[in-house]
Design a protein around this motif. Structure first.
Motif, PDB file in Angstrom:
ATOM      1  N   TYR A 194       7.313   0.291   3.266  1.00 21.70           N
ATOM      2  CA  TYR A 194       6.440   1.206   3.261  1.00 21.70           C
ATOM      3  C   TYR A 194       7.347   2.466   2.805  1.00 21.70           C
ATOM      4  CZ  TYR A 194       1.441  -1.054   4.049  1.00 21.70           C
ATOM      5  OH  TYR A 194       0.995  -1.841   4.676  1.00 21.70           O
ATOM      6  N   ARG A 195       8.611   2.237   3.613  1.00 21.51           N
ATOM      7  CA  ARG A 195       9.636   3.473   3.629  1.00 21.51           C
ATOM      8  C   ARG A 195       9.273   4.764   4.877  1.00 21.51           C
ATOM      9  NH1 ARG A 195      13.788   0.776   3.120  1.00 21.51           N
ATOM     10  NH2 ARG A 195      15.138   2.740   2.550  1.00 21.51           N
ATOM     11  N   LEU A 196       8.210   4.446   6.346  1.00 25.45           N
ATOM     12  CA  LEU A 196       7.962   4.848   7.362  1.00 25.45           C
ATOM     13  C   LEU A 196       9.003   5.191   8.038  1.00 25.45           C
ATOM     14  CD1 LEU A 196       4.447   3.957   7.722  1.00 25.45           C
ATOM     15  CD2 LEU A 196       5.109   5.618   6.631  1.00 25.45           C
ATOM     16  N   TYR A 197       9.183   5.998   8.573  1.00 24.39           N
ATOM     17  CA  TYR A 197       9.840   6.503   9.337  1.00 24.39           C
ATOM     18  C   TYR A 197       9.880   5.901  11.083  1.00 24.39           C
ATOM     19  CZ  TYR A 197      11.888   9.682   6.022  1.00 24.39           C
ATOM     20  OH  TYR A 197      12.904  10.211   5.432  1.00 24.39           O
ATOM     21  N   ALA A 200       1.089  -1.325  -0.027  1.00 26.92           N
ATOM     22  CA  ALA A 200       0.226  -0.033  -0.067  1.00 26.92           C
ATOM     23  C   ALA A 200       0.902   1.597  -0.065  1.00 26.92           C
ATOM     24  CB  ALA A 200      -0.948   0.376   0.741  1.00 26.92           C
ATOM     25  N   ARG A 201       0.357   2.570  -0.387  1.00 30.18           N
ATOM     26  CA  ARG A 201       1.161   3.391  -0.873  1.00 30.18           C
ATOM     27  C   ARG A 201       1.371   4.803   0.408  1.00 30.18           C
ATOM     28  NH1 ARG A 201      -1.458   7.044  -4.676  1.00 30.18           N
ATOM     29  NH2 ARG A 201      -3.210   5.503  -4.593  1.00 30.18           N
ATOM     30  N   ALA A 202       2.192   3.328   1.722  1.00 28.98           N
ATOM     31  CA  ALA A 202       1.994   4.368   3.046  1.00 28.98           C
ATOM     32  C   ALA A 202       2.213   5.709   2.311  1.00 28.98           C
ATOM     33  CB  ALA A 202       2.308   3.694   4.237  1.00 28.98           C
ATOM     34  N   ARG A 203       3.729   5.820   2.559  1.00 22.98           N
ATOM     35  CA  ARG A 203       3.995   7.180   2.142  1.00 22.98           C
ATOM     36  C   ARG A 203       2.799   8.119   1.779  1.00 22.98           C
ATOM     37  NH1 ARG A 203       7.552   8.089   5.393  1.00 22.98           N
ATOM     38  NH2 ARG A 203       5.883   9.794   5.701  1.00 22.98           N
ATOM     39  N   ASN A 204       2.228   8.280   0.543  1.00 22.04           N
ATOM     40  CA  ASN A 204       1.508   8.792   0.215  1.00 22.04           C
ATOM     41  C   ASN A 204       0.087   8.934   1.421  1.00 22.04           C
ATOM     42  OD1 ASN A 204       1.024   7.488  -2.870  1.00 22.04           O
ATOM     43  ND2 ASN A 204       2.254   9.297  -2.174  1.00 22.04           N
ATOM     44  N   ILE A 255       5.800   4.841  12.288  1.00 24.26           N
ATOM     45  CA  ILE A 255       5.581   3.014  12.399  1.00 24.26           C
ATOM     46  C   ILE A 255       5.279   2.576  14.080  1.00 24.26           C
ATOM     47  CG2 ILE A 255       6.036   0.557  12.492  1.00 24.26           C
ATOM     48  CD1 ILE A 255       8.028   1.348   9.725  1.00 24.26           C
ATOM     49  N   LEU A 256       5.654   3.463  14.718  1.00 25.31           N
ATOM     50  CA  LEU A 256       5.314   2.922  15.882  1.00 25.31           C
ATOM     51  C   LEU A 256       4.008   3.544  16.789  1.00 25.31           C
ATOM     52  CD1 LEU A 256       5.770   1.918  19.218  1.00 25.31           C
ATOM     53  CD2 LEU A 256       6.859   4.783  19.533  1.00 25.31           C
ATOM     54  N   SER A 311       8.248  -4.363  10.453  1.00 24.87           N
ATOM     55  CA  SER A 311       9.365  -4.327   9.943  1.00 24.87           C
ATOM     56  C   SER A 311       9.118  -4.280   8.408  1.00 24.87           C
ATOM     57  CB  SER A 311      10.636  -5.843   9.721  1.00 24.87           C
ATOM     58  OG  SER A 311      11.035  -6.292  10.365  1.00 24.87           O
ATOM     59  N   LEU A 312       8.278  -4.594   8.056  1.00 23.68           N
ATOM     60  CA  LEU A 312       7.849  -4.614   6.215  1.00 23.68           C
ATOM     61  C   LEU A 312       7.629  -2.783   6.686  1.00 23.68           C
ATOM     62  CD1 LEU A 312       5.536  -7.227   5.822  1.00 23.68           C
ATOM     63  CD2 LEU A 312       8.118  -6.789   4.996  1.00 23.68           C
ATOM     64  N   GLY A 313       6.754  -2.821   7.498  1.00 25.29           N
ATOM     65  CA  GLY A 313       6.861  -0.252   7.774  1.00 25.29           C
ATOM     66  C   GLY A 313       8.307  -0.140   7.338  1.00 25.29           C
ATOM     67  N   TYR A 314       8.856  -0.840   8.037  1.00 22.99           N
ATOM     68  CA  TYR A 314      10.559   0.256   7.989  1.00 22.99           C
ATOM     69  C   TYR A 314      10.704  -0.327   6.250  1.00 22.99           C
ATOM     70  CZ  TYR A 314      16.021   0.310   7.549  1.00 22.99           C
ATOM     71  OH  TYR A 314      16.715   0.165   6.734  1.00 22.99           O
ATOM     72  N   LEU A 315      10.470  -1.346   5.771  1.00 22.32           N
ATOM     73  CA  LEU A 315      11.650  -2.004   5.141  1.00 22.32           C
ATOM     74  C   LEU A 315      10.927  -1.352   3.568  1.00 22.32           C
ATOM     75  CD1 LEU A 315      13.116  -5.618   5.988  1.00 22.32           C
ATOM     76  CD2 LEU A 315      14.004  -3.370   5.241  1.00 22.32           C
TER      77      LEU A 315
END
Ligand code: NIG
Ligand code: FE
Length: 379
Positions: free
Chosen positions: A313-316, A274-278, A320-321, A307-311
Protein backbone atom coordinates in the motif's frame (compact mmCIF):
# COMPACT_ATOMS: atom_id res chain seq x y z
CA UNK A 1 0.40 10.81 16.34
CA UNK A 2 2.66 11.44 19.31
CA UNK A 3 5.45 9.00 19.92
CA UNK A 4 6.61 9.54 23.49
CA UNK A 5 10.03 8.39 24.64
CA UNK A 6 10.71 7.09 28.16
CA UNK A 7 7.34 6.95 29.84
CA UNK A 8 5.67 4.82 32.45
CA UNK A 9 2.10 3.70 31.83
CA UNK A 10 0.12 3.21 35.03
CA UNK A 11 -2.72 0.68 34.94
CA UNK A 12 -5.59 0.34 37.39
CA UNK A 13 -8.62 -1.93 37.16
CA UNK A 14 -7.75 -2.90 33.61
CA UNK A 15 -7.67 0.71 32.39
CA UNK A 16 -4.85 3.12 31.64
CA UNK A 17 -4.70 5.31 34.76
CA UNK A 18 -1.72 7.55 34.05
CA UNK A 19 1.05 8.18 31.57
CA UNK A 20 4.09 9.67 33.36
CA UNK A 21 7.50 10.82 32.30
CA UNK A 22 9.04 9.91 35.66
CA UNK A 23 8.94 6.68 37.65
CA UNK A 24 6.55 7.97 40.34
CA UNK A 25 3.57 6.03 39.16
CA UNK A 26 5.58 2.81 39.51
CA UNK A 27 6.29 3.17 43.26
CA UNK A 28 5.01 0.18 45.20
CA UNK A 29 3.42 -1.33 42.08
CA UNK A 30 4.05 -4.45 40.06
CA UNK A 31 6.30 -3.27 37.23
CA UNK A 32 6.72 -4.72 33.75
CA UNK A 33 9.90 -3.25 32.30
CA UNK A 34 9.52 -2.65 28.56
CA UNK A 35 13.30 -2.28 28.35
CA UNK A 36 13.05 0.89 26.26
CA UNK A 37 11.23 -0.96 23.47
CA UNK A 38 8.23 0.23 21.46
CA UNK A 39 4.84 0.04 23.20
CA UNK A 40 1.60 0.49 21.25
CA UNK A 41 -2.08 -0.07 21.79
CA UNK A 42 -3.09 -3.68 21.17
CA UNK A 43 -3.92 -4.50 17.56
CA UNK A 44 -7.59 -4.54 16.60
CA UNK A 45 -8.46 -7.06 13.89
CA UNK A 46 -11.67 -5.56 12.56
CA UNK A 47 -12.52 -8.23 9.94
CA UNK A 48 -12.31 -11.98 10.54
CA UNK A 49 -14.37 -15.06 9.77
CA UNK A 50 -13.21 -16.66 13.02
CA UNK A 51 -15.64 -19.55 13.49
CA UNK A 52 -15.58 -22.24 10.82
CA UNK A 53 -15.47 -25.99 10.32
CA UNK A 54 -12.68 -27.69 8.38
CA UNK A 55 -10.01 -26.08 6.24
CA UNK A 56 -9.67 -25.76 2.46
CA UNK A 57 -6.15 -26.96 1.67
CA UNK A 58 -7.52 -29.10 -1.19
CA UNK A 59 -8.24 -25.91 -3.15
CA UNK A 60 -4.53 -25.24 -3.43
CA UNK A 61 -4.03 -27.62 -6.33
CA UNK A 62 -7.17 -26.35 -8.11
CA UNK A 63 -5.82 -22.81 -7.90
CA UNK A 64 -2.42 -23.87 -9.19
CA UNK A 65 -4.22 -25.38 -12.16
CA UNK A 66 -5.84 -22.03 -12.85
CA UNK A 67 -9.21 -22.09 -11.06
CA UNK A 68 -10.29 -18.66 -9.85
CA UNK A 69 -11.77 -17.95 -6.40
CA UNK A 70 -15.25 -17.18 -7.77
CA UNK A 71 -15.15 -20.20 -10.12
CA UNK A 72 -14.49 -22.53 -7.20
CA UNK A 73 -17.43 -20.95 -5.35
CA UNK A 74 -19.72 -21.21 -8.40
CA UNK A 75 -18.85 -24.92 -8.63
CA UNK A 76 -20.08 -25.47 -5.07
CA UNK A 77 -16.66 -25.31 -3.38
CA UNK A 78 -15.01 -22.36 -1.65
CA UNK A 79 -17.28 -20.77 0.94
CA UNK A 80 -19.85 -23.53 0.28
CA UNK A 81 -17.39 -26.25 1.21
CA UNK A 82 -16.80 -24.47 4.53
CA UNK A 83 -20.59 -24.18 4.94
CA UNK A 84 -20.84 -27.97 4.69
CA UNK A 85 -18.09 -28.48 7.28
CA UNK A 86 -19.54 -25.83 9.61
CA UNK A 87 -23.05 -27.30 9.44
CA UNK A 88 -21.56 -30.72 10.31
CA UNK A 89 -19.45 -29.46 13.25
CA UNK A 90 -20.70 -29.35 16.82
CA UNK A 91 -20.74 -26.05 18.71
CA UNK A 92 -18.04 -27.43 21.04
CA UNK A 93 -15.75 -28.29 18.14
CA UNK A 94 -16.20 -24.85 16.62
CA UNK A 95 -15.62 -23.16 19.96
CA UNK A 96 -12.43 -25.08 20.81
CA UNK A 97 -11.00 -24.44 17.37
CA UNK A 98 -11.79 -20.72 17.49
CA UNK A 99 -10.40 -20.45 21.05
CA UNK A 100 -7.05 -21.82 19.82
CA UNK A 101 -7.01 -19.21 17.05
CA UNK A 102 -7.74 -16.49 19.60
CA UNK A 103 -4.83 -17.66 21.80
CA UNK A 104 -2.50 -17.41 18.82
CA UNK A 105 -3.87 -14.02 17.80
CA UNK A 106 -3.15 -12.67 21.29
CA UNK A 107 0.39 -14.03 21.09
CA UNK A 108 0.83 -12.01 17.89
CA UNK A 109 -0.40 -8.76 19.47
CA UNK A 110 -4.10 -8.78 18.55
CA UNK A 111 -6.20 -7.86 21.58
CA UNK A 112 -9.63 -7.28 19.96
CA UNK A 113 -11.26 -9.04 17.01
CA UNK A 114 -14.43 -8.85 15.01
CA UNK A 115 -15.95 -12.25 14.12
CA UNK A 116 -18.45 -12.80 11.31
CA UNK A 117 -20.88 -15.67 10.91
CA UNK A 118 -21.73 -16.68 7.35
CA UNK A 119 -20.74 -20.34 7.13
CA UNK A 120 -24.21 -21.53 8.10
CA UNK A 121 -26.50 -19.81 5.58
CA UNK A 122 -29.45 -21.32 7.42
CA UNK A 123 -30.91 -19.99 10.65
CA UNK A 124 -29.78 -22.89 12.85
CA UNK A 125 -26.15 -22.87 11.78
CA UNK A 126 -25.85 -19.09 11.71
CA UNK A 127 -27.22 -19.09 15.25
CA UNK A 128 -24.76 -21.84 16.22
CA UNK A 129 -21.85 -19.71 14.96
CA UNK A 130 -23.11 -16.60 16.74
CA UNK A 131 -23.67 -18.53 19.97
CA UNK A 132 -20.11 -19.84 19.77
CA UNK A 133 -18.92 -16.24 19.51
CA UNK A 134 -21.13 -15.31 22.49
CA UNK A 135 -19.60 -18.15 24.55
CA UNK A 136 -16.10 -17.00 23.59
CA UNK A 137 -17.00 -13.44 24.58
CA UNK A 138 -17.60 -14.82 28.08
CA UNK A 139 -14.83 -17.39 28.34
CA UNK A 140 -11.89 -15.95 26.40
CA UNK A 141 -9.63 -13.01 27.28
CA UNK A 142 -10.00 -11.60 23.78
CA UNK A 143 -12.60 -8.87 23.24
CA UNK A 144 -14.79 -9.98 20.37
CA UNK A 145 -17.36 -8.03 18.35
CA UNK A 146 -19.95 -10.18 16.61
CA UNK A 147 -21.24 -9.65 13.06
CA UNK A 148 -24.11 -11.54 11.42
CA UNK A 149 -23.20 -12.42 7.83
CA UNK A 150 -26.01 -14.69 6.68
CA UNK A 151 -25.65 -13.00 3.28
CA UNK A 152 -22.19 -14.48 2.65
CA UNK A 153 -23.16 -16.78 -0.24
CA UNK A 154 -26.21 -18.48 -1.71
CA UNK A 155 -26.60 -21.90 -0.03
CA UNK A 156 -26.93 -25.06 -2.14
CA UNK A 157 -30.64 -25.45 -1.34
CA UNK A 158 -31.21 -22.07 -3.09
CA UNK A 159 -28.91 -22.70 -6.06
CA UNK A 160 -30.32 -20.79 -9.03
CA UNK A 161 -32.79 -19.01 -6.74
CA UNK A 162 -30.82 -16.15 -5.20
CA UNK A 163 -34.03 -14.08 -4.96
CA UNK A 164 -35.59 -16.83 -2.84
CA UNK A 165 -32.65 -16.73 -0.44
CA UNK A 166 -32.74 -12.92 -0.30
CA UNK A 167 -36.43 -13.17 0.65
CA UNK A 168 -35.59 -15.71 3.37
CA UNK A 169 -32.89 -13.40 4.74
CA UNK A 170 -35.20 -10.40 4.76
CA UNK A 171 -38.37 -12.04 6.03
CA UNK A 172 -37.01 -14.69 8.35
CA UNK A 173 -33.31 -14.78 9.24
CA UNK A 174 -32.64 -11.07 9.79
CA UNK A 175 -35.68 -10.53 12.05
CA UNK A 176 -34.95 -13.71 14.03
CA UNK A 177 -31.22 -13.02 14.49
CA UNK A 178 -32.01 -9.39 15.41
CA UNK A 179 -34.27 -10.66 18.19
CA UNK A 180 -31.42 -12.67 19.73
CA UNK A 181 -29.42 -9.46 20.21
CA UNK A 182 -26.23 -11.44 19.53
CA UNK A 183 -24.75 -9.17 16.85
CA UNK A 184 -24.73 -5.40 16.51
CA UNK A 185 -23.56 -5.58 12.87
CA UNK A 186 -24.83 -7.14 9.66
CA UNK A 187 -22.42 -7.75 6.76
CA UNK A 188 -23.06 -8.87 3.19
CA UNK A 189 -20.96 -10.14 0.28
CA UNK A 190 -21.87 -7.87 -2.65
CA UNK A 191 -20.05 -9.55 -5.52
CA UNK A 192 -20.55 -10.89 -9.02
CA UNK A 193 -22.32 -14.25 -8.78
CA UNK A 194 -23.19 -13.69 -5.11
CA UNK A 195 -25.48 -10.72 -4.25
CA UNK A 196 -25.83 -7.91 -6.78
CA UNK A 197 -26.19 -4.26 -5.78
CA UNK A 198 -30.00 -4.24 -5.71
CA UNK A 199 -30.19 -7.44 -3.67
CA UNK A 200 -27.52 -6.07 -1.34
CA UNK A 201 -29.44 -2.83 -0.93
CA UNK A 202 -32.64 -4.70 0.02
CA UNK A 203 -30.79 -6.86 2.54
CA UNK A 204 -29.05 -3.83 4.04
CA UNK A 205 -32.34 -1.92 4.31
CA UNK A 206 -33.95 -4.85 6.12
CA UNK A 207 -30.95 -5.19 8.44
CA UNK A 208 -31.00 -1.50 9.23
CA UNK A 209 -34.75 -1.60 9.91
CA UNK A 210 -34.08 -4.36 12.44
CA UNK A 211 -31.45 -2.30 14.26
CA UNK A 212 -28.23 -3.67 12.77
CA UNK A 213 -25.34 -1.38 11.92
CA UNK A 214 -24.08 -2.07 8.42
CA UNK A 215 -20.93 -3.49 6.93
CA UNK A 216 -20.39 -4.67 3.36
CA UNK A 217 -17.81 -6.74 1.47
CA UNK A 218 -17.65 -4.37 -1.49
CA UNK A 219 -15.85 -4.46 -4.83
CA UNK A 220 -13.51 -7.21 -3.68
CA UNK A 221 -13.04 -8.84 -7.06
CA UNK A 222 -15.32 -7.00 -9.50
CA UNK A 223 -16.30 -3.31 -9.35
CA UNK A 224 -20.05 -3.81 -8.99
CA UNK A 225 -20.65 -0.50 -7.24
CA UNK A 226 -20.57 -1.89 -3.70
CA UNK A 227 -18.52 1.03 -2.36
CA UNK A 228 -21.05 3.49 -3.75
CA UNK A 229 -23.83 1.51 -2.13
CA UNK A 230 -21.92 1.47 1.19
CA UNK A 231 -21.75 5.27 1.10
CA UNK A 232 -25.40 5.65 0.10
CA UNK A 233 -26.48 3.32 2.92
CA UNK A 234 -24.11 5.10 5.34
CA UNK A 235 -22.55 1.80 6.25
CA UNK A 236 -20.09 1.93 9.13
CA UNK A 237 -17.52 0.22 6.93
CA UNK A 238 -16.90 -1.07 3.44
CA UNK A 239 -14.44 -3.93 3.30
CA UNK A 240 -11.92 -5.13 0.65
CA UNK A 241 -12.48 -2.41 -2.03
CA UNK A 242 -9.72 -3.81 -4.27
CA UNK A 243 -11.64 -2.90 -7.42
CA UNK A 244 -13.50 0.16 -6.09
CA UNK A 245 -13.87 3.06 -8.54
CA UNK A 246 -13.26 6.74 -7.82
CA UNK A 247 -17.05 7.21 -7.63
CA UNK A 248 -17.13 4.54 -4.94
CA UNK A 249 -14.35 6.22 -2.99
CA UNK A 250 -16.11 9.58 -3.25
CA UNK A 251 -19.25 8.02 -1.76
CA UNK A 252 -17.24 6.58 1.15
CA UNK A 253 -15.54 9.90 1.82
CA UNK A 254 -18.82 11.83 1.68
CA UNK A 255 -20.49 9.54 4.21
CA UNK A 256 -17.68 8.87 6.69
CA UNK A 257 -17.66 5.16 5.84
CA UNK A 258 -14.48 3.46 7.03
CA UNK A 259 -12.50 1.48 4.45
CA UNK A 260 -11.43 -1.83 5.98
CA UNK A 261 -8.60 -3.07 3.77
CA UNK A 262 -7.39 -6.66 3.69
CA UNK A 263 -3.99 -6.85 2.04
CA UNK A 264 -3.32 -10.46 3.06
CA UNK A 265 -6.32 -11.43 0.89
CA UNK A 266 -4.89 -9.65 -2.16
CA UNK A 267 -1.60 -11.39 -1.47
CA UNK A 268 -3.20 -14.81 -1.00
CA UNK A 269 -5.54 -14.57 -4.01
CA UNK A 270 -2.79 -13.07 -6.13
CA UNK A 271 -4.98 -10.03 -6.86
CA UNK A 272 -4.20 -6.33 -7.07
CA UNK A 273 -3.92 -4.35 -3.85
CA UNK A 274 -6.56 -1.80 -2.84
CA UNK A 275 -5.69 1.84 -3.58
CA UNK A 276 -4.94 2.65 0.03
CA UNK A 277 -2.80 5.71 -0.72
CA UNK A 278 -5.66 7.26 -2.78
CA UNK A 279 -8.11 6.47 -0.01
CA UNK A 280 -6.04 8.21 2.64
CA UNK A 281 -5.67 11.14 0.25
CA UNK A 282 -9.48 11.13 -0.29
CA UNK A 283 -9.75 11.52 3.55
CA UNK A 284 -11.34 8.13 3.96
CA UNK A 285 -10.50 6.58 7.34
CA UNK A 286 -8.55 3.42 6.52
CA UNK A 287 -8.41 0.35 8.72
CA UNK A 288 -6.34 -2.74 7.94
CA UNK A 289 -7.42 -6.22 9.05
CA UNK A 290 -6.49 -9.87 8.50
CA UNK A 291 -9.73 -11.22 6.90
CA UNK A 292 -8.79 -14.49 8.65
CA UNK A 293 -10.86 -17.24 6.97
CA UNK A 294 -10.22 -20.72 5.55
CA UNK A 295 -10.35 -19.63 1.89
CA UNK A 296 -8.98 -16.28 0.86
CA UNK A 297 -6.81 -15.52 3.89
CA UNK A 298 -6.00 -18.53 6.07
CA UNK A 299 -3.77 -16.52 8.41
CA UNK A 300 -4.50 -14.42 11.50
CA UNK A 301 -1.17 -12.67 11.89
CA UNK A 302 -1.91 -8.94 11.72
CA UNK A 303 1.81 -8.30 11.42
CA UNK A 304 1.70 -9.76 7.90
CA UNK A 305 -1.12 -7.36 6.99
CA UNK A 306 0.94 -4.52 8.48
CA UNK A 307 4.02 -5.49 6.44
CA UNK A 308 1.89 -5.48 3.29
CA UNK A 309 0.53 -2.09 4.34
CA UNK A 310 4.03 -0.78 3.99
CA UNK A 311 5.32 -2.91 1.12
CA UNK A 312 2.24 -2.87 -1.12
CA UNK A 313 0.00 0.00 0.00
CA UNK A 314 3.01 2.26 0.54
CA UNK A 315 1.44 3.73 3.65
CA UNK A 316 3.62 5.40 6.26
CA UNK A 317 4.28 3.67 9.60
CA UNK A 318 2.03 6.05 11.56
CA UNK A 319 -0.79 5.53 8.99
CA UNK A 320 -0.50 1.75 9.26
CA UNK A 321 -0.45 1.84 13.05
CA UNK A 322 -3.58 4.01 13.04
CA UNK A 323 -5.19 1.57 10.57
CA UNK A 324 -4.68 -1.42 12.88
CA UNK A 325 -5.55 0.34 16.13
CA UNK A 326 -7.77 3.43 16.30
CA UNK A 327 -9.44 3.29 12.87
CA UNK A 328 -9.98 -0.44 13.31
CA UNK A 329 -11.55 0.14 16.73
CA UNK A 330 -13.87 2.75 15.17
CA UNK A 331 -14.87 0.24 12.46
CA UNK A 332 -16.31 -2.00 15.19
CA UNK A 333 -17.72 0.69 17.45
CA UNK A 334 -14.95 0.65 20.06
CA UNK A 335 -13.18 3.91 19.29
CA UNK A 336 -13.97 5.27 22.76
CA UNK A 337 -12.36 2.44 24.69
CA UNK A 338 -9.66 0.95 22.46
CA UNK A 339 -7.11 1.78 19.83
CA UNK A 340 -4.87 4.34 21.56
CA UNK A 341 -2.68 4.54 24.64
CA UNK A 342 -4.79 7.12 26.48
CA UNK A 343 -5.85 7.66 30.06
CA UNK A 344 -9.21 5.98 30.66
CA UNK A 345 -8.96 3.54 27.77
CA UNK A 346 -8.68 -0.22 28.21
CA UNK A 347 -5.13 -1.31 29.08
CA UNK A 348 -4.61 -3.43 25.95
CA UNK A 349 -0.94 -2.98 25.07
CA UNK A 350 1.82 -4.64 23.10
CA UNK A 351 5.48 -4.41 24.04
CA UNK A 352 7.30 -5.06 20.79
CA UNK A 353 10.76 -6.46 20.15
CA UNK A 354 11.40 -3.20 18.32
CA UNK A 355 13.32 -0.08 19.33
CA UNK A 356 10.98 2.19 17.34
CA UNK A 357 7.97 2.24 15.02
CA UNK A 358 9.97 2.10 11.78
CA UNK A 359 11.57 -1.12 12.97
CA UNK A 360 8.14 -2.75 13.34
CA UNK A 361 7.52 -2.34 9.58
CA UNK A 362 11.10 -2.85 8.50
CA UNK A 363 11.34 -6.45 9.76
CA UNK A 364 8.88 -9.01 8.43
CA UNK A 365 7.87 -12.63 8.80
CA UNK A 366 8.82 -13.13 12.46
CA UNK A 367 6.53 -12.52 15.42
CA UNK A 368 7.70 -9.21 16.81
CA UNK A 369 5.26 -9.06 19.74
CA UNK A 370 7.28 -9.58 22.89
CA UNK A 371 4.71 -9.12 25.67
CA UNK A 372 0.98 -8.55 25.41
CA UNK A 373 -1.08 -6.88 28.12
CA UNK A 374 -4.83 -7.55 27.95
CA UNK A 375 -7.13 -5.51 30.19
CA UNK A 376 -4.13 -4.72 32.39
CA UNK A 377 -2.95 -8.30 32.76
CA UNK A 378 0.14 -9.80 31.15
CA UNK A 379 -1.03 -12.58 28.80
O1 NIG B 1 -13.68 -11.78 2.96
N1 NIG B 1 -15.25 -12.71 0.24
C1 NIG B 1 -15.98 -13.26 1.01
N2 NIG B 1 -15.66 -13.72 2.21
C2 NIG B 1 -14.32 -13.97 2.65
C3 NIG B 1 -13.81 -15.27 2.16
C4 NIG B 1 -14.49 -16.40 2.79
C5 NIG B 1 -14.03 -17.72 2.31
O2 NIG B 1 -13.43 -17.86 1.23
O3 NIG B 1 -14.29 -18.67 3.07
C6 NIG B 1 -13.44 -12.80 2.35
O4 NIG B 1 -12.49 -12.89 1.54
FE1 FE C 1 -14.15 -11.28 4.68
Amino acid sequence: MTITPSVSIGIKDGKIACICTDDQCCEGKQVVDAGGQLVTAGLVDSHTHLVFGGFRQHELELKLRGAEYLEILAAGGGILSTVKATRAASADELQNKAADFLDQMLAHGTTTVEAKSGYGLDYETELKQLEVVAELQKSHKMDIVSTFMGAHAVPPEFKGNTEGFVDLLINDMIPKIAKTGLSPYCDIFCEQGVFNVEQSRRIMEAARNHGFKLKIHADEIVDLGGAKLAGEMQAVSAEHLIAASDKGLEALAANGTIAVLLPATSFYLNKPFARARNMVDFDIPVAIASDFNPGSSPGYNMQLAMSLGYLKYRLYPAEILTAVTLNAACAIGLGDTKGTVEIGKDADLVIWNCPDLDFLFYRFGNNQANKVVKNGVLV
